[in-house]
Motif scaffolding. Structure first.
Motif, PDB file in Angstrom:
ATOM      1  N   ARG A  85       0.835  -1.198   0.000  1.00 45.69           N
ATOM      2  CA  ARG A  85       0.000   0.000   0.000  1.00 45.69           C
ATOM      3  C   ARG A  85       0.874   1.253   0.000  1.00 45.69           C
ATOM      4  NH1 ARG A  85      -4.031   3.134  -1.434  1.00 45.69           N
ATOM      5  NH2 ARG A  85      -4.853   4.458   0.226  1.00 45.69           N
ATOM      6  N   LEU A  86       1.965   1.216   0.743  1.00 48.69           N
ATOM      7  CA  LEU A  86       2.902   2.339   0.765  1.00 48.69           C
ATOM      8  C   LEU A  86       3.508   2.562  -0.619  1.00 48.69           C
ATOM      9  CD1 LEU A  86       4.762   4.454   2.077  1.00 48.69           C
ATOM     10  CD2 LEU A  86       6.258   2.566   2.799  1.00 48.69           C
ATOM     11  N   LEU A  87       3.904   1.470  -1.300  1.00 50.80           N
ATOM     12  CA  LEU A  87       4.487   1.597  -2.637  1.00 50.80           C
ATOM     13  C   LEU A  87       3.480   2.198  -3.610  1.00 50.80           C
ATOM     14  CD1 LEU A  87       6.748   1.113  -4.639  1.00 50.80           C
ATOM     15  CD2 LEU A  87       5.967  -1.254  -4.873  1.00 50.80           C
ATOM     16  N   THR A  88       2.225   1.767  -3.500  1.00 48.85           N
ATOM     17  CA  THR A  88       1.186   2.314  -4.366  1.00 48.85           C
ATOM     18  C   THR A  88       1.037   3.810  -4.162  1.00 48.85           C
ATOM     19  OG1 THR A  88      -0.022   0.222  -4.344  1.00 48.85           O
ATOM     20  CG2 THR A  88      -1.258   2.173  -4.997  1.00 48.85           C
ATOM     21  N   LEU A  89       1.059   4.251  -2.913  1.00 49.59           N
ATOM     22  CA  LEU A  89       0.930   5.684  -2.617  1.00 49.59           C
ATOM     23  C   LEU A  89       2.120   6.462  -3.166  1.00 49.59           C
ATOM     24  CD1 LEU A  89      -0.389   5.479   1.069  1.00 49.59           C
ATOM     25  CD2 LEU A  89      -1.663   6.260  -0.932  1.00 49.59           C
ATOM     26  N   LEU A  90       3.337   5.917  -2.998  1.00 43.96           N
ATOM     27  CA  LEU A  90       4.530   6.613  -3.488  1.00 43.96           C
ATOM     28  C   LEU A  90       4.528   6.722  -5.011  1.00 43.96           C
ATOM     29  CD1 LEU A  90       7.246   5.041  -1.149  1.00 43.96           C
ATOM     30  CD2 LEU A  90       6.473   7.426  -1.131  1.00 43.96           C
ATOM     31  N   GLN A  91       3.979   5.706  -5.677  1.00 51.73           N
ATOM     32  CA  GLN A  91       3.938   5.737  -7.140  1.00 51.73           C
ATOM     33  C   GLN A  91       2.871   6.687  -7.665  1.00 51.73           C
ATOM     34  OE1 GLN A  91       3.360   1.525  -7.902  1.00 51.73           O
ATOM     35  NE2 GLN A  91       5.488   1.260  -8.518  1.00 51.73           N
ATOM     36  N   SER A  92       1.893   6.991  -6.852  1.00 48.18           N
ATOM     37  CA  SER A  92       0.760   7.792  -7.329  1.00 48.18           C
ATOM     38  C   SER A  92       0.905   9.278  -7.065  1.00 48.18           C
ATOM     39  CB  SER A  92      -0.543   7.303  -6.669  1.00 48.18           C
ATOM     40  OG  SER A  92      -0.500   7.540  -5.263  1.00 48.18           O
ATOM     41  N   HIS A  93       1.923   9.688  -6.300  1.00 52.18           N
ATOM     42  CA  HIS A  93       2.064  11.101  -5.942  1.00 52.18           C
ATOM     43  C   HIS A  93       3.531  11.475  -5.974  1.00 52.18           C
ATOM     44  CE1 HIS A  93      -0.365  14.446  -4.654  1.00 52.18           C
ATOM     45  NE2 HIS A  93       0.450  14.743  -3.661  1.00 52.18           N
ATOM     46  N   ARG A  94       3.834  12.709  -6.395  1.00 51.04           N
ATOM     47  CA  ARG A  94       5.232  13.118  -6.517  1.00 51.04           C
ATOM     48  C   ARG A  94       5.945  13.112  -5.169  1.00 51.04           C
ATOM     49  NH1 ARG A  94       8.550  15.234 -10.148  1.00 51.04           N
ATOM     50  NH2 ARG A  94      10.218  16.618  -9.491  1.00 51.04           N
ATOM     51  N   GLN A  95       5.326  13.643  -4.158  1.00 50.03           N
ATOM     52  CA  GLN A  95       5.935  13.672  -2.825  1.00 50.03           C
ATOM     53  C   GLN A  95       4.840  13.616  -1.770  1.00 50.03           C
ATOM     54  OE1 GLN A  95       9.289  16.134  -2.212  1.00 50.03           O
ATOM     55  NE2 GLN A  95       8.898  16.514  -0.050  1.00 50.03           N
ATOM     56  N   TRP A  96       5.122  12.866  -0.702  1.00 51.35           N
ATOM     57  CA  TRP A  96       4.166  12.723   0.388  1.00 51.35           C
ATOM     58  C   TRP A  96       4.789  13.232   1.695  1.00 51.35           C
ATOM     59  CZ3 TRP A  96      -0.854  11.259   0.132  1.00 51.35           C
ATOM     60  CH2 TRP A  96      -1.300  10.581  -1.004  1.00 51.35           C
ATOM     61  N   PRO A  97       4.061  14.028   2.475  1.00 53.66           N
ATOM     62  CA  PRO A  97       4.522  14.335   3.841  1.00 53.66           C
ATOM     63  C   PRO A  97       4.507  13.058   4.671  1.00 53.66           C
ATOM     64  CG  PRO A  97       2.818  15.880   3.114  1.00 53.66           C
ATOM     65  CD  PRO A  97       2.844  14.770   2.117  1.00 53.66           C
ATOM     66  N   GLY A  98       5.510  12.907   5.551  1.00 49.15           N
ATOM     67  CA  GLY A  98       5.597  11.682   6.342  1.00 49.15           C
ATOM     68  C   GLY A  98       4.363  11.447   7.191  1.00 49.15           C
ATOM     69  N   GLY A  99       3.853  12.501   7.817  1.00 47.93           N
ATOM     70  CA  GLY A  99       2.673  12.354   8.664  1.00 47.93           C
ATOM     71  C   GLY A  99       1.454  11.886   7.886  1.00 47.93           C
ATOM     72  N   GLU A 100       1.278  12.375   6.677  1.00 48.21           N
ATOM     73  CA  GLU A 100       0.147  11.988   5.851  1.00 48.21           C
ATOM     74  C   GLU A 100       0.250  10.517   5.441  1.00 48.21           C
ATOM     75  OE1 GLU A 100      -3.375  12.264   3.499  1.00 48.21           O
ATOM     76  OE2 GLU A 100      -2.566  13.379   5.211  1.00 48.21           O
TER      77      GLU A 100
END
Length: 345
Positions: A10-25
């Motif tokens: 699930r983490l990999l999917t999120l990283l692939q779908s957005h340029r950058q994620w805040p750690g808390g989010e």
């Protein structure tokens, strides 16, 4: 699949779908602590994923290109697109494409769910790629030219024309186009000071110069149209020229890239060469001359006789049809109630 592995995917999917994620989010979406998030990030890094982290309140995580190929995570729709694309790629004219793409496809389909594999097979049976023409193109050569286009880097290469003559070219690459079952490079040729198309299967020894290519406007709506126009200028069986009562600038403004071979006769007239493999194809060009623009033809007697005969036939057909359309019987038939209609009752 255990919960930890599921969260990692699930983490990999999120990283692939957005340029950058805040750690808390990211931690909130996964339902874990920031410490657990860091462990999962480290796990992905061990698998080969390059993940940049930025500290601070405005920091976060970003997936970037790495040095080796990590595992991929695709949706069902993406998997179907990739598998079908691999099947088509086997017939694109790239050297060794059949063996490499089919090998990749075998590995890929081995892990596809049965329902997805059925969709891939159904589409594969329905799609019939065109057989490539010309010589094979190495994937390395195609990749080098694609990178030069992307990075706007001036390149040198050797080019062998249709007659076997070899020349050395210095170009500013613009685009790669797959057309007429061949690969073409659209580029500005610095030695000829003009736009050119090059068949990639005739290109060899590409060398980057590390010089940034100058920004230029392509004289067409897009690179595919430019290649189509260039293909239309290849020597054909029959040729002719129309001398239009139009200044060259006005003529080029009207016809765009299709006027690239036009030449000024004088300040008021333009000579426009055109060709075709048959007299009917040759004639289709004439209908695009703007209404009200007078012109003369410079062509062989055989074609002029053909054109006169066809013009006479079309004129006769038009006159006959107009006479019928304007006849009293036809007009009366149009005004009589119910004449010629269909019974809808």
């Amino acid at each position: 699949m255990d919960r930890s592995a599921a969260r990692t995917l699930r983490l990999l999917t999120l990283l692939q779908s957005h340029r950058q994620w805040p750690g808390g989010e990211l931690a909130r979406r996964l339902g874990v602590t920031t410490r657990s998030l860091r462990r999962q990030i480290d796990g992905l890094r061990e698998l080969g994923y390059e993940i940049e982290s930025t500290p601070g309140s405005g920091g976060g995580y970003r997936l970037v290109a790495g040095n080796r190929m990590p595992p991929l995570l695709l949706t069902d729709e993406e998997a179907v697109a990739v598998a079908v694309g691999l099947r088509i790629a086997a017939t694109t004219g790239i050297a060794d494409a059949e063996s490499t793409t089919l090998s990749a496809l075998a590995k890929f389909e081995q892990v596809l769910p049965s329902a997805v594999r059925e969709r891939v097979n159904a589409i594969g049976r329905s799609v019939e790629p065109q057989t490539p023409r010309g010589g094979p193109v190495s994937s390395e050569l195609l990749g080098s030219l694609a990178l030069a286009c992307r990075d706007h880097e001036r390149v040198r290469f050797d080019y062998t024309d249709a007659h076997g003559a070899e020349t050395h070219r210095l170009v500013d690459p613009h685009s790669l186009v797959s057309a007429d079952r061949k690969w073409f490079l659209v580029a500005w040729d610095l030695n000829r000071d003009d736009w050119r198309t090059f068949r990639v299967d005739r290109v060899s020894r590409v060398v980057g110069t590390r010089v940034r290519a100058e920004a230029r406007v392509l004289p067409a709506e897009d690179a595919a149209e430019f290649v189509a126009v260039a293909a239309g200028s290849v020597p054909t069986r029959h040729t002719a020229s129309a001398v239009l009562e139009m200044p060259l600038d006005e003529m080029r403004s009207h016809f765009g890239p299709w006027a690239q071979d036009a030449r000024a006769v004088d300040e008021a007239r333009t000579s426009w060469p055109f060709g075709g493999d048959s007299f009917p194809l040759l004639t289709t060009v004439l209908v695009w001359i703007p209404e009200g623009v007078a012109y003369e033809l410079d062509a062989d007697e055989e074609y002029l006789l053909f054109l006169r005969e066809q013009a006479a036939r079309m004129l006769q057909a038009a006159e006959t049809s107009l006479a019928l359309l304007r006849s009293p019987e036809r007009k009366a038939g149009k005004t009589e109630p119910g004449a010629g209609g269909h019974d809808s009752g």
